[in-house]
Design an enzyme around this catalytic site. Structure first.
Site, PDB file in Angstrom:
ATOM      1  N   HIS A  75       0.828  -1.212   0.000  1.00  0.00           N
ATOM      2  CA  HIS A  75       0.000   0.000   0.000  1.00  0.00           C
ATOM      3  C   HIS A  75       0.864   1.264   0.000  1.00  0.00           C
ATOM      4  CE1 HIS A  75      -3.832   2.025   1.843  1.00  0.00           C
ATOM      5  NE2 HIS A  75      -3.257   2.788   0.912  1.00  0.00           N
ATOM      6  N   HIS A  77       1.516   5.241  -2.227  1.00  0.00           N
ATOM      7  CA  HIS A  77       1.092   6.250  -3.198  1.00  0.00           C
ATOM      8  C   HIS A  77       2.352   6.995  -3.636  1.00  0.00           C
ATOM      9  CE1 HIS A  77      -3.256   5.892  -2.128  1.00  0.00           C
ATOM     10  NE2 HIS A  77      -2.752   5.568  -0.938  1.00  0.00           N
ATOM     11  N   ARG A  79       2.809   8.856  -6.211  1.00  0.00           N
ATOM     12  CA  ARG A  79       2.497  10.172  -6.805  1.00  0.00           C
ATOM     13  C   ARG A  79       2.944  10.319  -8.254  1.00  0.00           C
ATOM     14  NH1 ARG A  79      -1.209  10.889  -3.017  1.00  0.00           N
ATOM     15  NH2 ARG A  79      -0.451  11.722  -1.044  1.00  0.00           N
ATOM     16  N   ASN A 109      -4.744   6.188  -7.559  1.00  0.00           N
ATOM     17  CA  ASN A 109      -5.282   7.555  -7.554  1.00  0.00           C
ATOM     18  C   ASN A 109      -4.182   8.584  -7.822  1.00  0.00           C
ATOM     19  OD1 ASN A 109      -4.403   6.632  -4.985  1.00  0.00           O
ATOM     20  ND2 ASN A 109      -5.446   8.309  -3.962  1.00  0.00           N
ATOM     21  N   HIS A 218      -5.881  -0.119   5.682  1.00  0.00           N
ATOM     22  CA  HIS A 218      -5.698   0.826   6.801  1.00  0.00           C
ATOM     23  C   HIS A 218      -6.847   0.854   7.808  1.00  0.00           C
ATOM     24  CE1 HIS A 218      -8.094   3.141   4.020  1.00  0.00           C
ATOM     25  NE2 HIS A 218      -7.086   3.645   3.348  1.00  0.00           N
ATOM     26  N   ASP A 300       0.730   2.828   3.626  1.00  0.00           N
ATOM     27  CA  ASP A 300      -0.074   3.922   3.073  1.00  0.00           C
ATOM     28  C   ASP A 300       0.810   5.164   2.894  1.00  0.00           C
ATOM     29  OD1 ASP A 300      -2.177   5.366   2.052  1.00  0.00           O
ATOM     30  OD2 ASP A 300      -3.249   5.579   3.954  1.00  0.00           O
ATOM     31  N   HIS A 304       3.165  14.377   0.975  1.00  0.00           N
ATOM     32  CA  HIS A 304       2.928  15.744   0.503  1.00  0.00           C
ATOM     33  C   HIS A 304       4.092  16.584   1.010  1.00  0.00           C
ATOM     34  CE1 HIS A 304      -1.301  14.839  -0.496  1.00  0.00           C
ATOM     35  NE2 HIS A 304      -1.358  14.207   0.668  1.00  0.00           N
TER      36      HIS A 304
END
Length: 435
Positions: A75, A77, A79, A109, A218, A300, A304
């Protein structure tokens, strides 16, 4: 050929590993739990020598450090594409390597979202150019009904899983149409869900009626975990045809609302979906791990930049670099055992997605290996962070244990604070489902 001497397994065996190319060619058990008087000075492999980070022939004496099958993070991200000012496959894979993760799976996503076969193919190609570690992808389900694309991608073997957002998401990813969800569960392989509260009950029902397996991402609260435990105890809901897998993140284990409420800055930084819960929830999640109801630790990893986090409410935090250290610290403090840590972070993730040559230390297995110093005490500083976002919610934390060496497909990509290369001309990582 690469030889790792004197590694200690989670079961306290002292072993030598012989790596030939990208596989484990041999394992020599030099001392087992039942043979505590075995003379430690006797070596199965002699003539130890220094090895550089280009992976040439050599011998590395691990000096009793913990050796495990490489960690698999189901899991993340990363980006990439579309949000690469936060992270990309190059920087994110290096964060994984530093944290002991040898394989990551990326969520859909992105911008654009991974909801077409073409978008997935482009993602695979980009990661193959630069990734320091192995990689795979979860295909995305769209509220605009991309069933044909899901069927095509799952059928081709480029992905074995489909991610479904059943709670708030961005763009086309939130799906509320029950009939569409039923079709996704029928054709989507193993369905990974972002489901909170009552949506967990709905996901469990859809899996039991239509699905081929449900992976609940999660889980963050005692109430949600109790729902999952109850379902796992019911053979009509959790069985070989319709299994249920439960994931918990390090941040939901070690962070709680009291920490977020400690200062205005913390209230901006410690925000993610699902949100943090009370300290009693974190304690229940850890107990569920010990009781065997949690299947995996997924980070997860959702970076950012610090400016973004402090400027406005932004959900997501980085986690790839710190997950192993947090779990090693939990083991050092007696919250979990090392065999359970390996099961959660290596063995189970491999088994869940059918990576039969990963997640194990065995002859013929892929030479993806994580080596950790389990006794070293250290503190995380901002200068230590390699993720492009440049910060961590665990800055200033004191840890017991950290990653020492990461081997991917037989190549040392990270060793004692150093990377094998600063440029990606010869990336070690591979797409996990390539034929």
């Amino acid at each position: 050929m690469l030889i790792l001497k004197n590694g200690k397994t989670v079961r306290n065996e002292i072993i030598d590993l012989v790596i030939n190319g990208d596989i484990i060619e041999d394992i020599i058990i030099k001392q087992s739990m039942s043979d505590q008087n075995y003379p430690k000075e006797v070596d199965a492999v002699q003539d130890s020598q220094e090895i550089d980070l280009e992976g040439r022939v050599g011998v590395v004496d691990l000096e009793g450090r913990l050796v495990m099958p490489g960690i698999i993070d189901l899991h993340t991200h990363m980006r990439d594409p579309g949000l690469t000012h936060k992270e990309d496959f190059y920087t994110g894979s290096r964060a994984c390597a530093k944290g002991g993760i040898t394989t990551f799976f990326d969520m859909p996503n992105t911008q654009p979202p991974t909801v077409t076969a073409q978008a997935l193919t482009e993602k695979i190609a980009q990661a193959a150019r630069v990734s320091a570690v192995n990689f795979g992808f979860h295909f995305g389900a769209s509220k605009n009904n991309n069933i044909d694309e899901i069927r095509r991608v799952i059928g081709s073997g480029q992905a074995r899983s489909t991610k479904v957002f059943m709670n708030v998401s961005t763009g086309l990813m939130l799906i509320e149409d029950t009939a569409l969800l039923a079709e996704i569960f029928k054709v989507g392989g193993l369905v990974f869900v972002h489901a909170e509260a009552e949506m967990i009950d709905k996901a469990i029902e859809l899996n039991a009626r239509y699905g081929n397996g449900l992976y609940i991402c999660h889980i963050s609260s005692e109430e949600e975990m109790r729902t999952v435990i109850k379902a796992k105890q019911n053979p009509a809901l959790h069985n070989r045809q319709h299994p249920i897998y439960a994931e918990v993140t390090p941040h939901h284990l070690f962070l709680h609302t009291g920490m977020r409420e400690a200062s205005p800055e913390a209230d901006m930084l410690l925000r993610m979906k699902p949100e943090l819960k009370a300290q009693s929830d974190t304690a229940f999640l850890m107990q569920a791990i010990r009781d065997g109801y949690v299947d995996t630790i997924g980070t997860d990893h959702a970076p950012h930049t610090l400016d973004e986090k402090l400027a406005q409410l932004t959900f997501g935090i980085p986690g790839a670099e710190t997950s192993l250290a947090l779990m090693l610290t939990a083991a050092a403090e007696g919250d979990i055992t090392l065999p359970l840590l390996q099961k959660l972070m290596s063995e189970n993730p491999a088994a869940i997605l059918g990576l039969t040559r990963k997640g194990v230390l065995a002859k013929g297995a892929d030479a993806d290996i994580t080596v950790a110093d389990t006794a070293v005490h250290w503190q995380l500083g901002r200068k230590d962070i390699v993720s492009k976002c440049g910060w961590s919610p665990f800055e200033g934390w004191n840890f017991i244990g950290r990653n020492y060496m990461t081997i991917v497909n037989g190549k040392i990509v990270y060793l004692d604070g150093r990377f094998a290369a600063d440029l990606p001309e010869r990336p070690a990582g591979r797409f996990v489902f390539q034929s």
